[in-house]
Write a protein that holds these residues in place. Structure first.
Motif, PDB file in Angstrom:
ATOM      1  N   GLU A  97     -13.753  -0.007   1.184  1.00 48.51           N
ATOM      2  CA  GLU A  97     -15.176   0.022   1.541  1.00 48.51           C
ATOM      3  C   GLU A  97     -15.526   1.249   2.390  1.00 48.51           C
ATOM      4  OE1 GLU A  97     -17.471  -1.913   0.264  1.00 48.51           O
ATOM      5  OE2 GLU A  97     -15.938  -2.981  -0.874  1.00 48.51           O
ATOM      6  N   GLY A  98     -14.549   2.098   2.649  1.00 47.11           N
ATOM      7  CA  GLY A  98     -14.825   3.376   3.317  1.00 47.11           C
ATOM      8  C   GLY A  98     -14.906   3.293   4.828  1.00 47.11           C
ATOM      9  N   VAL A  99     -14.314   2.268   5.412  1.00 49.78           N
ATOM     10  CA  VAL A  99     -14.331   2.156   6.878  1.00 49.78           C
ATOM     11  C   VAL A  99     -13.414   3.218   7.478  1.00 49.78           C
ATOM     12  CG1 VAL A  99     -13.644   0.660   8.807  1.00 49.78           C
ATOM     13  CG2 VAL A  99     -14.919  -0.289   6.875  1.00 49.78           C
ATOM     14  N   GLY A 100     -13.887   3.886   8.528  1.00 52.33           N
ATOM     15  CA  GLY A 100     -13.088   4.942   9.158  1.00 52.33           C
ATOM     16  C   GLY A 100     -12.118   4.389  10.186  1.00 52.33           C
ATOM     17  N   TYR A 101     -12.640   3.509  11.067  1.00 54.31           N
ATOM     18  CA  TYR A 101     -11.752   2.950  12.089  1.00 54.31           C
ATOM     19  C   TYR A 101     -12.195   1.544  12.482  1.00 54.31           C
ATOM     20  CZ  TYR A 101     -15.355   4.213  15.533  1.00 54.31           C
ATOM     21  OH  TYR A 101     -16.538   4.321  16.236  1.00 54.31           O
ATOM     22  N   ALA A 134      -2.819   5.372  21.733  1.00 51.45           N
ATOM     23  CA  ALA A 134      -3.217   6.231  20.615  1.00 51.45           C
ATOM     24  C   ALA A 134      -3.455   5.310  19.431  1.00 51.45           C
ATOM     25  CB  ALA A 134      -2.125   7.252  20.297  1.00 51.45           C
ATOM     26  N   PRO A 135      -4.377   5.672  18.553  1.00 52.84           N
ATOM     27  CA  PRO A 135      -4.595   4.812  17.388  1.00 52.84           C
ATOM     28  C   PRO A 135      -3.467   4.965  16.384  1.00 52.84           C
ATOM     29  CG  PRO A 135      -5.931   6.785  17.230  1.00 52.84           C
ATOM     30  CD  PRO A 135      -5.240   6.849  18.559  1.00 52.84           C
ATOM     31  N   VAL A 136      -3.406   4.041  15.453  1.00 55.32           N
ATOM     32  CA  VAL A 136      -2.470   4.174  14.328  1.00 55.32           C
ATOM     33  C   VAL A 136      -3.296   4.139  13.045  1.00 55.32           C
ATOM     34  CG1 VAL A 136      -0.596   3.014  15.562  1.00 55.32           C
ATOM     35  CG2 VAL A 136      -2.087   1.679  14.063  1.00 55.32           C
ATOM     36  N   TYR A 137      -2.729   4.661  11.984  1.00 49.33           N
ATOM     37  CA  TYR A 137      -3.346   4.507  10.671  1.00 49.33           C
ATOM     38  C   TYR A 137      -2.717   3.305   9.979  1.00 49.33           C
ATOM     39  CZ  TYR A 137      -5.526   9.146  10.787  1.00 49.33           C
ATOM     40  OH  TYR A 137      -6.295  10.223  11.093  1.00 49.33           O
ATOM     41  N   CYS A 138      -3.572   2.453   9.442  1.00 50.88           N
ATOM     42  CA  CYS A 138      -3.083   1.368   8.588  1.00 50.88           C
ATOM     43  C   CYS A 138      -2.735   1.988   7.232  1.00 50.88           C
ATOM     44  CB  CYS A 138      -4.158   0.309   8.418  1.00 50.88           C
ATOM     45  SG  CYS A 138      -4.766  -0.339   9.969  1.00 50.88           S
ATOM     46  N   PRO A 139      -2.024   1.269   6.370  1.00 53.16           N
ATOM     47  CA  PRO A 139      -1.624   1.866   5.089  1.00 53.16           C
ATOM     48  C   PRO A 139      -2.793   2.404   4.262  1.00 53.16           C
ATOM     49  CG  PRO A 139      -0.386  -0.130   5.479  1.00 53.16           C
ATOM     50  CD  PRO A 139      -1.376  -0.027   6.591  1.00 53.16           C
ATOM     51  N   SER A 140      -3.981   1.804   4.395  1.00 53.95           N
ATOM     52  CA  SER A 140      -5.121   2.289   3.612  1.00 53.95           C
ATOM     53  C   SER A 140      -5.717   3.563   4.189  1.00 53.95           C
ATOM     54  CB  SER A 140      -6.217   1.227   3.574  1.00 53.95           C
ATOM     55  OG  SER A 140      -6.836   1.149   4.850  1.00 53.95           O
ATOM     56  N   GLY A 141      -5.304   3.930   5.394  1.00 53.73           N
ATOM     57  CA  GLY A 141      -5.867   5.106   6.037  1.00 53.73           C
ATOM     58  C   GLY A 141      -6.916   4.770   7.084  1.00 53.73           C
ATOM     59  N   VAL A 142      -7.252   3.502   7.224  1.00 56.15           N
ATOM     60  CA  VAL A 142      -8.179   3.095   8.287  1.00 56.15           C
ATOM     61  C   VAL A 142      -7.447   3.223   9.622  1.00 56.15           C
ATOM     62  CG1 VAL A 142      -9.477   1.162   9.255  1.00 56.15           C
ATOM     63  CG2 VAL A 142      -9.383   1.471   6.780  1.00 56.15           C
ATOM     64  N   TYR A 147     -12.314  11.108  18.777  1.00 58.01           N
ATOM     65  CA  TYR A 147     -10.861  11.178  18.977  1.00 58.01           C
ATOM     66  C   TYR A 147     -10.173  11.554  17.662  1.00 58.01           C
ATOM     67  CZ  TYR A 147      -6.086   9.864  20.186  1.00 58.01           C
ATOM     68  OH  TYR A 147      -4.724   9.890  20.404  1.00 58.01           O
ATOM     69  N   LEU A 148     -10.600  10.911  16.574  1.00 59.94           N
ATOM     70  CA  LEU A 148      -9.951  11.173  15.281  1.00 59.94           C
ATOM     71  C   LEU A 148     -10.198  12.596  14.800  1.00 59.94           C
ATOM     72  CD1 LEU A 148     -10.578   7.772  13.472  1.00 59.94           C
ATOM     73  CD2 LEU A 148      -8.400   8.650  14.311  1.00 59.94           C
ATOM     74  N   HIS A 149     -11.326  13.160  15.206  1.00 65.70           N
ATOM     75  CA  HIS A 149     -11.570  14.561  14.861  1.00 65.70           C
ATOM     76  C   HIS A 149     -10.625  15.483  15.624  1.00 65.70           C
ATOM     77  CE1 HIS A 149     -14.830  14.809  12.047  1.00 65.70           C
ATOM     78  NE2 HIS A 149     -15.468  13.843  12.671  1.00 65.70           N
ATOM     79  N   ARG A 150     -10.330  15.096  16.853  1.00 66.24           N
ATOM     80  CA  ARG A 150      -9.452  15.949  17.672  1.00 66.24           C
ATOM     81  C   ARG A 150      -7.982  15.739  17.334  1.00 66.24           C
ATOM     82  NH1 ARG A 150     -11.777  15.784  23.862  1.00 66.24           N
ATOM     83  NH2 ARG A 150     -13.985  15.907  23.342  1.00 66.24           N
ATOM     84  N   HIS A 151      -7.629  14.506  16.984  1.00 65.36           N
ATOM     85  CA  HIS A 151      -6.221  14.182  16.729  1.00 65.36           C
ATOM     86  C   HIS A 151      -6.117  13.527  15.362  1.00 65.36           C
ATOM     87  CE1 HIS A 151      -5.411  15.098  20.939  1.00 65.36           C
ATOM     88  NE2 HIS A 151      -6.493  14.381  21.224  1.00 65.36           N
ATOM     89  N   PHE A 209      -5.169  11.611   7.802  1.00 65.87           N
ATOM     90  CA  PHE A 209      -6.144  11.059   6.862  1.00 65.87           C
ATOM     91  C   PHE A 209      -7.498  11.694   7.127  1.00 65.87           C
ATOM     92  CE2 PHE A 209      -3.227   7.490   6.223  1.00 65.87           C
ATOM     93  CZ  PHE A 209      -3.348   7.325   4.858  1.00 65.87           C
ATOM     94  N   GLU A 210      -8.195  11.968   6.087  1.00 62.39           N
ATOM     95  CA  GLU A 210      -9.578  12.425   6.226  1.00 62.39           C
ATOM     96  C   GLU A 210     -10.435  11.275   5.737  1.00 62.39           C
ATOM     97  OE1 GLU A 210     -10.360  15.227   7.568  1.00 62.39           O
ATOM     98  OE2 GLU A 210      -8.421  16.237   7.553  1.00 62.39           O
ATOM     99  N   ARG A 211     -10.888  10.456   6.635  1.00 59.43           N
ATOM    100  CA  ARG A 211     -11.642   9.285   6.231  1.00 59.43           C
ATOM    101  C   ARG A 211     -13.091   9.625   5.940  1.00 59.43           C
ATOM    102  NH1 ARG A 211      -9.405   5.779   3.970  1.00 59.43           N
ATOM    103  NH2 ARG A 211     -11.212   4.492   4.344  1.00 59.43           N
TER     104      ARG A 211
END
Lengths: 557, 156
Positions: free
Chosen positions: A205-209, A230-238, A389-393, B150-152
């Motif tokens: 569904e395109g959720v970023g975080y 620090a955040p983690v990425y789930c397998p889908s990339g969220v 944060y995700l833009h920076r890291h 990832f580039e979300r």
């Protein structure tokens, strides 16, 4: 570069309330109280921070049902009327307390505050709260996110049918886009309730975080290398940000955000409980029902001379001390962690927005002090939003967060207990029926393709009941009926009912709402199945529940 | 607590138990729910316990003797699965849900609704998907840490 990041996330939600016909009902009052005690003070604080050049990056989560309430014209008009009435009451209170020296000061302070808030609503916001949030987002001060359509408990939806969870998520994102003109970067999981099966849906569904409880990262499939910092990425990339549980307990408050500091205002003592109904009547939406007025003149503790009258200045000084202490503590932790990490440690401070101002009267001022102190008084911490944060890291660990929620025990017992499990059974049954309805209607449509009118007429003539096939515009009516049924189902899925069922004061309201939405749904399902849709019924439901215009029943297939 | 909406019917609801839902609640608790069964058409009863609690009994119906089986599932090295320990819970007439407390935390389980002997034999009426209950302990594995970029879509 800062040595640590502070990410403050405030989540606001109210169940959708159909405006009552004649005057505001009890549940409708919840919105006006929160607008007056929380949303408007927060808007004023953020405006003042902007005016004073304070760099602020705050994340505000507005649930789709709350957004719908803010957009509702009847609610907007009634909010202004409510604020005006409260201002009039506070002015009358000045006269009543003129000869009561102890209460004169808090009554005057409260009246002045209300005048400011009235001005903020009518002049600053033009009567529309949503516009103010939109503006704050445009100037980069806040990042707006949203959650499931009706704040459904998503692990419960997922267990019933994945389609139920998908529909909630998609509809929530669509409703947000309709209000703000863009998709949100983040998605609030009600109760921070997460289960790994949600990941695929959130990703597609395109959720970023998302924000999860810190324990979701601590118990992740591969433990989070940086813990909750620090955040983690789930397998889908969220990306999943872990909520800092230490920060969640606000200073001077208990775990639920109720103030405990003796200097803070006591929210339980309202003049509505003490004064005669005749005195209050002109200011009540329903002249025969007492509602909290917000005028509260007492503090939690007493002074040495036995006085329990609220002293605003002392309370604000204490709030500032708490803000200072909170900031120093985070600075200290950031400095301790910084050398162990390849990036500044992150502190995700996620709260129920209604703690600030409503539960904790001095809460919005606390937030104001905290953000000012972070800006002016130190250079260790910097406020960021999760998106920023995700833009920076961009490079983060990939792992699967564990099943978790922000409940005390960290699981779902609070929302799926012996007293509330029956709700999920009903919802599960209704979702199955909804799925069958959409599939059968789709098959009918598919089956009808290729037929000409003559064939339809033959079928109609041959029908034993004489009802025959629908007329040409019945397809449109059928679609509207399906959408109305889906809307009632989504409203029944609201996580609020399970929460309110556990509160004796509101349990009856929750049962009534559940029964209303599920019986509406069952009635529509019956009409759709029998192909005997009553247009008057559909029109009445569309008129009475003007929410989720974007709903697409196909999501249930 | 009784289900206050027990008499609410859902037109078009399947009248046979074709789907059994399991919702993990905590490391040891799981909620099982299934649609109304053929013959006990008065709808749902409250969930809870193993069905012996008279408070949870539905007013009428004829699905007496149904049993909910929770079966532990263990993975084999070859990727298959073998059944482990099993727990059975008798269900009250008309019951459509059950909150089950398991003996051990963090299990992976499946559930089955089983008819009484002599009606549908030993054939389960419904099977749930496989569900893993959360583990209360922090993971101690030493698996490799993967870092990703990832580039979300939709990020601000």
């Amino acid at each position: 570069m800062a040595q640590g990041y502070l990410s403050v996330i405030l989540h606001a939600h109210l169940p959708y309330i159909r405006p009552a016909r004649r005057h505001a009902g009890d549940a409708e009052i919840w919105f006006y109280e929160r607008a007056l005690e929380c949303y408007l003070p927060l808007i004023r604080v953020l405006d003042h921070l902007q005016r004073d050049g304070v760099r602020t990056r705050l994340t505000l989560s507005l649930s789709p049902t709350l957004i719908a309430l803010m957009r509702d014209e009847i609610i907007r008009e009634r909010l202004i009327a409510h604020v005006n009435r409260m201002v009039e009451l506070s002015a009358r209170e000045l006269n009543r307390t003129a000869l009561l020296p102890a209460l004169r000061e808090p009554a005057g302070t409260y009246h002045l505050r209300l005048l400011h808030l009235q001005n903020a609503l009518t002049q600053r916001c033009g009567g529309e709260l949503l516009g103010a949030f939109r503006e704050m987002e445009a100037r980069g001060q806040v990042e707006l996110i949203t959650g499931p359509a009706s704040h459904a408990f998503l692990p419960g939806m997922l267990a019933m049918q994945p389609q139920a969870a998908r529909c909630q998520i998609r509809l929530g994102l669509d409703a947000f886009e309709s209000a703000f003109g863009h998709r949100p970067g983040g998605f609030w999981l009600p109760e921070c309730a997460y289960t790994p099966e949600l990941d695929e849906i959130l990703g597609t569904e395109g959720v970023g975080y998302i924000v999860v409880d810190g324990r979701a990262l601590e118990r992740a499939s591969t433990p989070a290398f940086h813990g909750i910092h620090a955040p983690v990425y789930c397998p889908s990339g969220v990306a999943a940000f872990g909520r800092d549980r230490d920060a969640a307990c606000l200073p001077g408050c208990n775990a639920y955000g109720h103030p405990t500091d003796p200097l803070f205002r006591d929210n339980r003592r309202d003049i509505a409980d003490d004064l005669p109904l005749d005195y209050l009547r002109p200011y009540l939406p329903d002249p025969n029902t007492r509602i909290p007025t917000g005028a509260r003149y007492h503090r939690i503790g007493t002074t040495e001379d036995g006085s329990d009258v609220y002293q605003r200045k002392a309370a604000l000084n204490r709030a500032a001390e708490h803000a200072e202490g909170f900031m120093r503590d985070r600075m200290h932790r950031a400095q301790n962690l910084a050398w162990k990490m390849d990036r500044p440690p992150l502190f995700v401070c996620a709260y129920d927005m209604h703690v600030f101002g409503q539960r904790w009267f001095e809460g919005t001022e606390y937030l104001d002090y905290l953000l000012r102190k972070v800006h002016f008084d130190q250079n260790v911490l910097e406020t960021v939003t999760p998106g920023e944060y995700l833009h920076r890291h961009r490079c983060n660990q990939m792992t699967t967060p564990a099943v978790s929620s922000w409940a005390d025990e960290g699981y779902f017992d609070q929302w799926v207990g012996p007293d509330t499990a029956w709700v999920y059974q009903h919802l599960s049954r209704a979702v199955r029926v909804m799925r069958e309805l959409t599939e059968s209607v789709s098959e009918q449509d598919g089956g009808d393709e290729g037929k000409d009118i003559g064939q339809d007429q033959e079928a109609q003539d041959a029908s034993p009941e004489g009802l025959g096939h629908p007329e040409a515009n019945d397809n449109d009516l059928q679609t509207r009926a399906l959408r109305a049924a889906a809307r009632q189902l989504v409203l029944a899925q609201s996580g609020d009912w399970v929460t309110l069922l556990q509160n004796p004061q509101h349990a009856e309201y929750a049962r009534t709402r559940l029964h209303l939405h599920l019986s509406n749904f069952a009635r529509l399902a019956s009409q759709i199945r029998a192909r005997q849709i009553k247009s008057g019924d559909i029109e009445a439901l569309e008129r009475d529940w003007p929410i989720f215009g974007e709903i697409c029943p196909d999501a249930y297939r | 607590m009784k289900d206050p909406l027990a008499n609410l019917l859902y037109p078009g609801e399947p009248t046979t138990a074709t789907e059994l839902t399991l919702l993990p609640v905590s490391p040891r608790r799981v909620l099982a729910a299934w649609p109304v069964l053929k013959g006990n058409g008065n709808g749902a009863s409250g969930a809870g316990g193993n069905g012996h609690d008279p408070e949870h009994e539905a007013p009428r119906g004829d699905a007496k003797g149904l049993c909910l089986r929770i079966r532990e599932v263990r993975d084999t090295e070859l990727g298959g699965e073998v059944p482990g320990q099993q727990w059975s819970f008798d269900l009250a007439d008309g019951q459509t849900g059950c909150l089950v407390e398991l003996e051990r935390p963090g299990l992976t389980v499946r559930a089955e609704l089983v008819a009484p002997p002599g009606t549908n034999g030993a054939v389960p009426l419904a099977r749930s998907r496989r569900v893993r209950l959360p583990s209360p302990e922090p993971v101690t594995g030493e698996g490799p840490i993967r870092w990703m970029i990832f580039e979300r879509n939709g990020l601000a």
